[in-house]
Design a protein around this motif. Structure first.
Motif, short mmCIF file in Angstrom:
data_model
loop_
_atom_site.label_atom_id
_atom_site.label_comp_id
_atom_site.label_asym_id
_atom_site.label_seq_id
_atom_site.Cartn_x
_atom_site.Cartn_y
_atom_site.Cartn_z
N LYS A 170 0.49 1.59 -4.26
CA LYS A 170 -1.24 2.09 -4.00
C LYS A 170 -1.74 2.07 -5.66
O LYS A 170 -2.93 2.19 -5.68
CB LYS A 170 -1.20 2.57 -3.16
CG LYS A 170 -2.90 3.30 -2.23
CD LYS A 170 -2.81 4.34 -1.36
CE LYS A 170 -3.53 4.50 -0.89
NZ LYS A 170 -4.16 5.33 0.08
N ASP A 199 -8.68 1.79 4.27
CA ASP A 199 -7.92 2.61 2.54
C ASP A 199 -8.25 1.99 1.26
O ASP A 199 -8.72 2.26 0.25
CB ASP A 199 -6.40 2.74 2.60
CG ASP A 199 -5.32 4.11 3.06
OD1 ASP A 199 -5.99 4.69 3.63
OD2 ASP A 199 -4.13 3.22 3.26
N PHE A 216 1.10 -1.19 0.08
CA PHE A 216 0.27 0.12 -0.21
C PHE A 216 0.51 1.06 0.35
O PHE A 216 0.76 2.32 -1.09
CB PHE A 216 -1.12 0.60 1.21
CG PHE A 216 -2.58 -0.59 1.09
CD1 PHE A 216 -3.38 -0.09 0.74
CD2 PHE A 216 -2.53 -2.15 0.29
CE1 PHE A 216 -4.31 -0.61 0.29
CE2 PHE A 216 -3.62 -2.96 0.27
CZ PHE A 216 -5.10 -1.73 0.33
#
Length: 777
Positions: A566, A601, A562
């Motif tokens: 990402k 997220d 991430f």
């Protein structure tokens, strides 16, 4: 005596003889001394003339030969000295003292004017203020050194007698130590920051040595705050100093998890503000400290990194202090006369001292003859000044021309693990994987016993190996941080080396330490190559491991993913899906706050398949987070996760019948925090004069209840108070008993004042004249 150079010993002779004779001896300036080192002619010309001979580890015959030459010079002195004194660090027997008297008659009329080592030590014992003035001498005196070693860390290799003496030999007592000690005494906490090579760690050790010599116990950690925190005593009478070297290099990941860091780093710092005999010292590279202050609101808001920061700059060193640093390295270094001559000829020492790139670490480098031998240079002067002008080139030449390919690969492997020292088994496994990768690509051929042969060649010149005192494991790290500085620049410019480190990594920590955006502004991946790197990561993902025992590899991998990739998630959801499923199956240790953030997220990115995996396995993720909660802020982040997925936190606890597990986790964490609280600051010794123990116990109980209420509010759990009624097990009677047991009539407070009053240089000589005298031979 061996820790002093010859000029320092001469100054010691002056101070001791001034005290003994009640006079004020003069140290001769640059030029031929004519057999005089010290002289007093205030009322009677040449009343006292002193010859100083610093002959540590030498032979009596060498001293006699030297004195024979001095006698020839004495013949020319007019008027003849009334008293001629020989002052030497060489041990002298009564017979040897008599021989010196006979040799130097009629100038010496009594053996009372001959001072050998025992007489010098006797003078020191009678003049403690003089001994303390000569910090290196005081520190390495038998009693103080024993105290330092006793109070340091058992079996820590940084605190062996030989290492302390070697470090102190090269140390120059500068104005920095006074200023740093003053700030430490005022704030109980100090961050020594500065650029690589400026002397941060050396300054930290000198502060620690002083405190150890005055009875403080050392808590030393080069890896984590948690290790140090476990050893910190709640007893206010126990004198302790905590040293964590390169703290942000070791704990930088935590700086990007604000709740964790506020409880850990800032909370740890705050423990020292109210403690009477506890001191905390951090060192940090300036760039990392600035980065942390910019990114981390909690650290910036606390003000600790500003109020208690001592920025060590090369401009803080005076020209004469720089000269003394260079001279100490030449005097105490194991270098040949021929090599040393290059520093003296044409007054090169002055050019070095004034060089714009002067750094203590570079001075150590150029005064190490072995570095010259492997540099490829034929001329020492060229080596010295090229090193100063472009220090990376020296490492570059050795790396590219002096090392075999396996040796280069081993250095890059060590570099890939980042700051600190690492288990040799991890290094070997990672090296072997890189080695095999290079062989398969046709970049090199296998050599027999490649790892151990490469390690043997690199030890002492490039790497060092130490033993972990707790586990006896062998640890590998760079011998000098400047080598890592070189490799950062070297690998950043070499795309093949960079990619090969990435493609052959065994441990996720290698990728995090070398490439993670949060850690490195130096090792970057060109945007045009991101897809290639991602494809390689995808192929190797299932084989990555972690060096931390029982940690979740899947968590560390998805966390890195991430952070680093990402932007590729919307079109590559399968990798996230696989890692989420592995995460649940592994049930390893992880960061609860960060896991909640990752799941948030995923929802914010609207990645459908991973969102469904999270929702379908909600109970498992909740249990995983609950198992790993370590800080009160983790609860607040957990509630944010529920809100992000449109779930009612309180209703979930009731419906899933997890209220008891939740209550147990909240209570246990509070008990842990209470066990680390300094209750001594909550109790006034005068309370025991006016109240009985039960009254004090009631006051403490009320305080703990209030702390629990504050803890619940801080964790944003007020809405669930009915689920979290106080049920903690804290024995207030034991706290009071321990407090009274440690209570002392003499409530000692160390304030460091005695170090703030250091004698200043009284000489008005021109600085360059002083430097030339220092290097006079």
């Amino acid at each position: 005596m061996e820790v002093l150079n010859d000029k320092e010993f001469e100054e010691l002779a002056k101070d001791l003889l001034d005290a003994k004779l009640g006079t004020d001896l003069e140290i001769f300036k640059v030029g031929k001394d004519g057999g005089i080192d010290l002289r007093n002619s205030k009322n009677t010309e040449n009343k006292y003339i002193v010859q100083v001979k610093h002959y540590v580890g030498s032979k009596f015959s060498n001293l006699i030969s030297s004195l024979q030459e001095e006698k020839k010079k004495l013949q020319a002195i007019l008027p003849k000295p009334k008293h001629y004194i020989v002052f030497t660090s060489l041990p002298l027997s009564p017979a040897e003292t008599s021989n010196i008297k006979l040799l130097l008659e009629p100038f010496i009329t009594s053996t009372d004017h001959i001072y050998g080592r025992k007489r010098v030590e006797n003078l020191l014992s009678k003049n403690k203020d003089v001994e303390r003035k000569y910090f290196k001498l005081w520190l390495t005196s038998t009693n103080v050194l024993k105290t330092v070693l006793h109070n340091a860390v058992f079996n820590n290799s940084e605190f062996y007698t030989e290492k302390i003496i070697q470090r102190v030999k090269h140390y120059v007592y500068t104005q920095n130590i006074d200023a740093a000690m003053k700030k430490l005494a005022e704030n109980k906490f100090l961050i020594i920051s500065g650029e690589p090579g400026v002397g941060k760690t050396t300054l930290a050790y000198m502060l620690v040595y002083q405190l150890l010599g005055d009875g403080f116990k050392l808590i030393y950690s080069d890896r984590s705050i948690k290790d140090a925190e476990q050893l910190l005593s709640n007893n206010p009478q126990e004198k302790q100093v905590v040293l964590i070297d390169d703290v942000l290099g070791s704990n930088l990941l935590e700086l990007y998890q604000p709740v964790n860091t506020e409880s850990k780093i800032v909370g740890f710092i705050e423990k020292f503000s109210l403690s009477k005999n506890k001191y905390l010292i951090f060192t940090s590279r300036t760039t990392l400290l600035n980065q942390a202050n910019h990114q981390y609101e909690g650290l910036r808001r606390s003000g600790a990194s500003v109020v208690s920061n001592y920025e060590l700059k090369i401009s803080d060193y005076t020209l004469f202090e720089k000269a003394k640093i260079l001279y100490n390295h030449l005097y105490h270094g194991e270098i040949s006369e021929i090599y040393a001559e290059s520093f003296y000829s044409n007054r090169n020492y002055l050019k070095i001292i004034k060089h714009k790139n002067y750094y203590p670490r570079l001075i150590e480098f150029i005064t190490t003859e072995q570095k010259f031998k492997i540099s490829g240079y034929l001329n020492v002067e060229n080596f010295i000044f090229d090193s100063l002008t472009n220090p990376d080139e020296i490492w570059r030449f050795a790396f590219e021309n002096q090392l075999s390919r396996p040796e280069q690969l081993l250095l890059e492997t060590v570099f890939s693990f980042g700051d600190g020292s690492f288990n040799i088994d991890f290094i070997e496994e990672a090296f072997e994987n890189r080695y095999q990768y290079e062989i398969e690509k046709g970049n090199t051929q296998r050599e027999l016993n490649g790892f151990h042969n490469a390690l043997k060649k690199l030890l002492d010149g490039f790497l060092k190996m130490e033993i972990n005192p707790k586990s006896t494991e062998k640890l590998i790290q760079f011998i000098n941080p400047s080598l890592a500085d070189f490799l950062i620049k070297y690998i950043e410019k070499n795309q093949n080396e960079k990619y090969n480190i990435w493609a052959s990594a065994v441990y996720i920590e290698q990728l995090k330490s070398t490439f993670a955006v949060l850690f490195s502004v130096d090792i970057s991946i060109p945007s045009r190559r991101v897809k290639k790197y991602f494809s390689t990561f995808y192929d190797n993902m299932d084989t990555l491991d972690t060096i931390e025992e029982n940690s979740s590899v899947a968590f560390k991998t998805i966390d890195f993913l991430f952070e680093f990739f990402k932007s590729v998630f919307p079109t590559n959801t399968s990798i996230v899906n696989r890692l989420l499923c592995r995460l649940i199956a592994e049930r390893g240790k992880l960061d609860a706050w960060r896991l909640s953030s990752l799941l948030i997220d995923i929802n914010l990115e609207s990645i459908e398949e991973p969102i469904n995996i999270v929702k379908d396995n909600w109970d498992e993720f909740f249990a995983l987070i609950m198992d790993n909660i370590r800080y009160s802020g983790d609860f607040e982040r957990l509630q944010e996760l529920f809100r992000e997925y449109d779930k009612d936190f309180g209703h979930y606890l009731e419906e899933s019948n997890l209220r008891y597990d939740f209550h147990h986790t909240v209570t246990n964490l509070f008990e842990v925090q209470i066990s680390e609280h300094d209750f001594y600051s909550e109790v006034d010794p005068a309370d025991f004069d006016y109240y009985d123990d039960s009254t004090v116990e009631r006051k403490l109980t009320e305080k703990i209840d209030q702390m629990y209420s504050d803890y619940i509010s801080y964790a944003n759990l007020d809405d669930y108070w009915d689920l979290l009624e106080p049920d903690y097990n804290i024995n207030v009677s034991d706290i009071i008993y321990e407090y009274k047991s440690n209570l002392s009539a003499d409530d000692y407070v160390y304030d460091g004042k005695e170090y703030l009053e250091r004698s200043k240089e009284s000489s008005k000589e021109d600085v360059e004249e002083k430097i030339h005298r220092l290097f006079r031979r």
